[in-house]
Write a protein that holds these residues in place. Structure first.
Motif, short mmCIF file in Angstrom:
data_model
loop_
_atom_site.label_atom_id
_atom_site.label_comp_id
_atom_site.label_asym_id
_atom_site.label_seq_id
_atom_site.Cartn_x
_atom_site.Cartn_y
_atom_site.Cartn_z
N PHE A 19 0.83 -1.20 0.00
CA PHE A 19 0.00 0.00 0.00
C PHE A 19 0.87 1.26 0.00
CE2 PHE A 19 -1.89 3.40 2.57
CZ PHE A 19 -2.96 3.72 1.74
N LEU A 20 1.89 1.27 0.85
CA LEU A 20 2.76 2.46 0.95
C LEU A 20 3.50 2.70 -0.36
CD1 LEU A 20 4.20 2.08 4.56
CD2 LEU A 20 2.54 3.75 3.74
N VAL A 21 3.98 1.61 -0.98
CA VAL A 21 4.71 1.76 -2.25
C VAL A 21 3.76 2.32 -3.31
CG1 VAL A 21 5.80 0.49 -4.14
CG2 VAL A 21 6.46 0.03 -1.77
N THR A 22 2.53 1.80 -3.37
CA THR A 22 1.56 2.29 -4.35
C THR A 22 1.27 3.77 -4.12
OG1 THR A 22 0.56 0.11 -4.17
CG2 THR A 22 -0.65 1.75 -5.44
N ALA A 23 1.08 4.13 -2.85
CA ALA A 23 0.79 5.53 -2.54
C ALA A 23 1.94 6.42 -2.98
CB ALA A 23 0.54 5.69 -1.04
N PHE A 24 3.16 5.95 -2.74
CA PHE A 24 4.34 6.73 -3.13
C PHE A 24 4.40 6.91 -4.64
CE2 PHE A 24 8.76 6.68 -4.60
CZ PHE A 24 9.21 7.86 -4.03
N VAL A 25 4.15 5.81 -5.38
CA VAL A 25 4.21 5.87 -6.84
C VAL A 25 3.14 6.83 -7.37
CG1 VAL A 25 3.83 4.53 -8.95
CG2 VAL A 25 5.27 3.61 -7.13
N LEU A 26 1.94 6.71 -6.81
CA LEU A 26 0.84 7.55 -7.24
C LEU A 26 1.14 9.03 -6.99
CD1 LEU A 26 -2.01 7.26 -8.39
CD2 LEU A 26 -2.88 7.40 -6.04
N GLN A 27 1.63 9.32 -5.77
CA GLN A 27 1.97 10.69 -5.39
C GLN A 27 3.04 11.25 -6.33
OE1 GLN A 27 1.15 13.03 -3.40
NE2 GLN A 27 2.93 14.17 -2.72
N THR A 28 4.07 10.42 -6.60
CA THR A 28 5.14 10.85 -7.48
C THR A 28 4.60 11.17 -8.87
OG1 THR A 28 6.60 9.39 -6.26
CG2 THR A 28 7.43 10.23 -8.35
N PHE A 29 3.72 10.29 -9.34
CA PHE A 29 3.15 10.50 -10.66
C PHE A 29 2.37 11.82 -10.69
CE2 PHE A 29 -0.61 10.23 -13.37
CZ PHE A 29 0.00 10.11 -14.61
N LEU A 30 1.54 12.06 -9.64
CA LEU A 30 0.72 13.27 -9.62
C LEU A 30 1.59 14.53 -9.57
CD1 LEU A 30 -2.20 12.17 -7.27
CD2 LEU A 30 -2.27 12.56 -9.73
N VAL A 31 2.65 14.48 -8.77
CA VAL A 31 3.52 15.65 -8.65
C VAL A 31 4.19 15.95 -9.98
CG1 VAL A 31 5.68 16.50 -7.65
CG2 VAL A 31 3.95 15.48 -6.17
N TYR A 32 4.73 14.91 -10.62
CA TYR A 32 5.48 15.16 -11.85
C TYR A 32 4.60 15.40 -13.06
CZ TYR A 32 9.77 14.58 -9.39
OH TYR A 32 10.80 14.78 -8.52
N SER A 33 3.33 15.00 -12.98
CA SER A 33 2.46 15.25 -14.14
C SER A 33 1.63 16.51 -13.95
CB SER A 33 1.56 14.04 -14.39
OG SER A 33 0.72 13.87 -13.25
N ASP A 34 1.83 17.22 -12.82
CA ASP A 34 1.08 18.45 -12.56
C ASP A 34 1.64 19.56 -13.44
OD1 ASP A 34 -0.19 20.64 -11.60
OD2 ASP A 34 0.79 20.65 -9.63
N ASP A 35 0.82 20.08 -14.35
CA ASP A 35 1.37 21.09 -15.27
C ASP A 35 0.94 22.50 -14.90
OD1 ASP A 35 -1.22 20.94 -15.94
OD2 ASP A 35 -0.91 20.54 -18.09
N THR A 36 0.49 22.74 -13.64
CA THR A 36 0.09 24.09 -13.25
C THR A 36 1.20 25.08 -13.55
OG1 THR A 36 -0.69 22.90 -11.32
CG2 THR A 36 -1.20 25.24 -11.42
#
Ligand code: HEC
Ligand code: HEC
Length: 256
Positions: A19-36
């Motif tokens: 669960f923690l690894v998935t959360a980390f991967v998801l968070q990383t993806f969201l941060v790096y794909s944020d184009d604000t």
């Protein structure tokens, strides 16, 4: 064996880890794909030169963008909206209050000007300015006049203060100049300016900076000066009376 994890089965540990690894991967993806950030246009060459001047002169030791930086001077995210080139020249060449004079060339000042202008276009730096409780502030002044707690001369100035448009532009009892209000709090004016300077501001204003002449007679200007002295002397009590406004202000963890 009696390890601390003894009563926590391996399978549960594994699923927690997954669960923690998935959360980390998801968070990383969201941060790096944020184009604000990418929606904003990049700084122009001129503004980048200005930023280099800004950095090499350590302006951020005293100033902030979006609340980040030192706190001796004001946040400059939206300074461009309230300053013209003449004022910028003056501030940078002569210094102001605790700000030292900088010996910058015309080109360097133009760079700073472009940098501040483009930063201004990126958003509102101080989204939540503290809201002074203006009605309570005006009420406290009214009560002091009506209750005879203000000397006669100051009372005359106080009437002018309440009926003039002063509080429409000047922030009440703000801890310092705040972005949402163009004009400084006047409760420390007598400490910052000489009597003559105050009388001159009231007489001729500072039209280029948004302060109109008050349109007062000489005796009204004198009365206003007496009122501003009263205001400075009673600042703490007034702050207590108007504290209501603080709860609407920015929370303690944000910078003023
Ligand atoms: C030692 C601290 C200090 C440093 C370093 C400093 N400033 Fe300031 N600056 C101040 C203070 C304090 C004020 C506010 C003075 C006042 O009360 O009006 C100010 C005011 C200003 C203003 C006017 C802001 C306004 O809203 O009226 C500008 C623009 C400005 N500084 C730009 C700069 C730039 C650009 C640099 C770097 C080249 C710089 N400052 C470096 C302390 C500093
Ligand atoms: C239309 C807006 C406006 C109104 C109305 C106004 N002022 Fe101002 N006033 C300003 C601005 C903006 C400044 C700051 C100018 C600058 O940056 O030097 C200022 C500056 C001042 C200063 C100098 C403060 C300082 O620290 O440099 C005094 C004193 C002052 N105003 C008094 C008054 C009084 C008293 C009234 C009411 C009779 C009044 N003002 C009404 C906008 C206004």
């Amino acid at each position: 064996m009696n390890t601390p994890s003894g009563d926590f089965p391996t399978s549960r540990r594994k699923s927690l880890m997954a669960f923690l690894v998935t959360a980390f991967v998801l968070q990383t993806f969201l941060v790096y794909s944020d184009d604000t950030g990418r929606l904003l246009p990049p700084l122009s060459e001129k503004a980048l030169e200005g930023r280099a001047v800004w950095l090499s002169n350590n302006c951020q030791a005293c100033h902030q963008f979006y609340g980040m930086g030192g706190f001796l001077g004001p946040d400059l995210t939206n300074a461009a909206a309230r300053l013209d080139r003449a004022r910028l020249d003056e501030v940078l060449t002569n210094g102001v209050a605790q700000m030292p004079a900088f010996h910058l060339s015309d080109t360097e000042i133009s760079g700073i000007e472009a940098y501040l202008r483009e930063m201004d276009g990126t958003g509102i730096g101080q989204a939540r300015a503290p809201l002074p409780d203006l009605p309570a502030f005006r009420g406290a002044i009214r009560d002091a006049i009506d209750g005879g707690k203000m000397p006669a001369e100051a009372s005359k100035g106080g009437e002018g203060f309440l009926s003039g448009a002063c509080t429409g532009c000047h922030a009440a009892l703000a801890p310092r100049r705040i972005g949402a209000y163009l004009a400084p709090d006047l409760s420390s004016a007598v400490n910052d300016l000489s009597d003559d300077e105050i009388l001159t501001v009231l007489e001729v204003g500072r039209p280029a900076l948004g302060m109109p002449p008050a349109g007062f007679s000489a005796s009204q200007r004198g009365a206003m000066l007496a009122f501003l002295r009263w205001l400075a002397a009673n600042r703490t009590q007034l702050q207590e009376r108007t504290r209501g406004g603080d709860s609407e202000g920015i929370p303690w963890w944000e910078f003023r």
